[in-house]
Design an enzyme around this catalytic site. Structure first.
Site, PDB file in Angstrom:
ATOM      1  CG  HIS A  43      -0.480   0.233   2.522  1.00 26.34           C
ATOM      2  ND1 HIS A  43      -0.350   1.487   3.068  1.00 26.34           N
ATOM      3  CD2 HIS A  43      -0.069  -0.614   3.482  1.00 26.34           C
ATOM      4  CE1 HIS A  43       0.106   1.389   4.293  1.00 26.34           C
ATOM      5  NE2 HIS A  43       0.302   0.126   4.580  1.00 26.34           N
ATOM      6  CG  ASP A  89       2.412   1.616   7.806  1.00 27.71           C
ATOM      7  OD1 ASP A  89       2.060   1.080   6.736  1.00 27.71           O
ATOM      8  OD2 ASP A  89       1.649   1.737   8.775  1.00 27.71           O
ATOM      9  CD  GLU A  92      -3.078  -1.102   5.172  1.00 26.94           C
ATOM     10  OE1 GLU A  92      -2.941  -2.132   5.858  1.00 26.94           O
ATOM     11  OE2 GLU A  92      -2.848   0.017   5.647  1.00 26.94           O
ATOM     12  CD  GLU A  93      -1.996   2.905   7.234  1.00 31.72           C
ATOM     13  OE1 GLU A  93      -2.671   2.410   8.148  1.00 31.72           O
ATOM     14  OE2 GLU A  93      -0.762   2.739   7.137  1.00 31.72           O
ATOM     15  CG  ASP A 116       2.007  -2.948   5.466  1.00 28.58           C
ATOM     16  OD1 ASP A 116       2.696  -1.933   5.656  1.00 28.58           O
ATOM     17  OD2 ASP A 116       0.787  -3.005   5.693  1.00 28.58           O
TER      18      ASP A 116
HETATM   19  N1  BES Z   1       1.320  -1.531   8.216  1.00 26.73           N
HETATM   20  C1  BES Z   1       0.214  -1.812   9.059  1.00 26.73           C
HETATM   21  C2  BES Z   1       0.065  -3.302   9.326  1.00 26.73           C
HETATM   22  C3  BES Z   1       1.302  -3.987   9.883  1.00 26.73           C
HETATM   23  C4  BES Z   1       1.420  -4.185  11.210  1.00 26.73           C
HETATM   24  C5  BES Z   1       2.313  -4.465   9.054  1.00 26.73           C
HETATM   25  C6  BES Z   1       2.519  -4.855  11.718  1.00 26.73           C
HETATM   26  C7  BES Z   1       3.413  -5.098   9.570  1.00 26.73           C
HETATM   27  C8  BES Z   1       3.524  -5.289  10.917  1.00 26.73           C
HETATM   28  C9  BES Z   1      -1.063  -1.304   8.401  1.00 26.73           C
HETATM   29  O1  BES Z   1      -0.878  -0.208   7.576  1.00 26.73           O
HETATM   30  C10 BES Z   1      -2.043  -0.940   9.494  1.00 26.73           C
HETATM   31  O2  BES Z   1      -1.864   0.003  10.215  1.00 26.73           O
HETATM   32  N2  BES Z   1      -3.097  -1.768   9.624  1.00 26.73           N
HETATM   33  C11 BES Z   1      -4.092  -1.594  10.623  1.00 26.73           C
HETATM   34  C12 BES Z   1      -5.388  -2.221  10.170  1.00 26.73           C
HETATM   35  C13 BES Z   1      -6.000  -1.633   8.910  1.00 26.73           C
HETATM   36  C14 BES Z   1      -7.214  -2.428   8.518  1.00 26.73           C
HETATM   37  C15 BES Z   1      -6.321  -0.161   9.062  1.00 26.73           C
HETATM   38  C16 BES Z   1      -3.656  -2.309  11.908  1.00 26.73           C
HETATM   39  O3  BES Z   1      -2.862  -3.247  11.843  1.00 26.73           O
HETATM   40  O4  BES Z   1      -4.148  -1.899  12.968  1.00 26.73           O
HETATM   41 ZN    ZN Z   2       0.875  -0.437   6.520  1.00 28.09          ZN
END
Ligand code: BES
Ligand code: ZN
Length: 392
Positions: free
Chosen positions: A224, A236, A268-269, A296
């Site tokens: 993303h 990120d 994505e966020e 990611d």
């Molecule tokens: N980059 C994160 C996810 C992630 C977490 C990757 C740990 C690698 C290691 C992603 O952009 C994020 O913040 N995801 C959210 C959920 C999403 C549905 C908004 C999260 O993990 O809380």
């Molecule tokens: Zn991310």
């Protein structure tokens, strides 16, 4: 328009002189070019500029690109604060609060804002202050409103900013603040609570890159491009975005290009919006994939490089690279989840949650770690493509 000789020059003898863009570019060049644009929140100018630049890079490598659009509702804080005299103390509007500006004395309500807490305080026409915790934000807000408060401030019960969601609509502006801001609110003195919010439709754009004539890829590489507000998103997820671009670069003049799609997801966020839209709008293509690889947070070694996802793919990846960690239960949500839900075997590459995650300090990613991630991914790709196709 690009000059007709530009591509030949880039790929030829002079390529070393034209670093920074096109076929001669490196992960370092790409990092610098995109990072300086600032946070890439979906719908923002910087997000669009980053996409335009990366599309150019993919085209310079000989790929066709197409844009796939989608939209969704989002609630934005446009800069909310409490003004105490000349001081401006910032806070974050709770998701779902109405906007509004009100000037009134501060009343600290002892406790977390239960109806009993409000019974012991006179908040009529005033700005009530309660602590976070124990009961939902909407309950605090409803009780404040029932007691006649003109606004509500919720003080975080742990260090840092309070990001929260009201859940149910309440007709009262509600702001979340840090413990420091909470402590700076002057009991009995007038302050101005300014909650500025917007509820609107956001437009997201995925970029899909492929070689001319390829309509049914076996592999899809994705990451993303968007980031959260206030965070430059170096790790990120510019790191994952550039892993995808580097894969496209290494694959460009090899048979792998004819078997692959490369996708830069948006939204994505805001809840995996781009990957969900992709899966929905390309159901047939998605149904024919042998694997989806998602990248990611691969530019900072919070933990050593790890993979998660489909058990068969994880096993293959670890056979090729025995040092790979594996992901336990809650490794964070990311775009591979949308493909897994559609039945596609997924492999998720990441290096853990670093301390700068979703913070203004997410300003650095290491090109070496990004390239190393790509090395590992390519070894896995070879293993996947030489394995017998699984029946799906
Ligand atoms: N980059 C994160 C996810 C992630 C977490 C990757 C740990 C690698 C290691 C992603 O952009 C994020 O913040 N995801 C959210 C959920 C999403 C549905 C908004 C999260 O993990 O809380
Ligand atoms: Zn991310």
């Amino acid at each position: 328009m690009r000059k007709p000789w530009a591509r030949a020059v880039r790929g030829g003898l002079l390529s070393g002189l034209l670093v920074g863009a096109g076929a001669g570019a490196t992960v370092e060049n790409n990092l610098e070019a995109v990072l300086k644009l600032g946070p890439r929140v979906t719908g923002s100018e910087a997000n669009e500029q980053a996409r335009g630049y990366l599309e150019g890079e993919l085209r310079a490598l000989g790929y066709l690109t197409r844009r796939e659009r989608f939209s969704y509702p989002r609630f934005d804080d446009l800069g909310s604060e409490v003004r105490v005299g000349a001081r401006r103390l910032s806070g974050l509007a709770l998701q779902g609060t109405p906007g509004g500006e009100v000037t009134a004395p501060v009343v600290r309500v002892p406790g977390v804002g239960t109806p009993g807490d409000f019974a012991g305080a006179n908040v009529r026409g005033r700005i009530a202050v309660v602590a976070r915790g124990q009961i939902p934000f909407a309950q605090k807000a409803r009780s404040a409103r029932a007691a006649g408060a003109a606004g509500l401030i919720v003080v975080n019960n742990e260090p840092g900013e309070l990001r929260g969601t009201l859940g149910d609509p309440v007709a009262l502006p509600v702001l979340g603040v840090t413990p420091e801001v909470g402590a700076a609110l002057p009991e009995g003195q007038p302050v101005t609570l300014a909650v500025r919010v917007r509820e609107g439709e956001v437009r997201g754009v995925n970029v899909v890159a492929f070689k001319s004539g390829v309509t049914q890829p076996e592999l899809l590489f994705g990451g993303h491009l968007d980031s959260v507000a206030g965070a430059p998103g170096a790790n990120d997820n510019l790191s994952g975005t550039l892993a995808v671009l580097e894969l496209a670069r290494r694959a460009a003049n090899t048979p792998l290009a004819a078997r692959s799609f490369f996708v830069l997801f948006d939204g994505e966020e805001d809840g995996l919006r781009g990957s969900r839209a992709f899966v929905k709008d390309n159901a047939r293509l998605v149904g024919g994939l042998r694997a989806m690889f998602n990248f990611d947070m691969v530019g900072v070694n919070a933990d050593p490089l790890a993979v998660g996802g489909d058990a068969g793919l994880v096993t293959l990846a670890r056979r090729e690279t025995p040092t790979l960690g594996t992901l336990g239960g809650s490794g964070g949500g990311s775009d591979h989840a949308s493909f897994a839900q559609a039945g596609v075997p997924v492999l998720f590459f990441h290096r853990g949650l670093d301390v700068n995650y979703h913070r203004p300090t997410d300003t650095a990613a290491d090109p070496r770690l990004i390239r190393e991630t790509v090395d590992v991914a390519l070894k896995t790709v070879d293993a996947v493509l030489s394995a017998a196709p699984a029946a799906r």
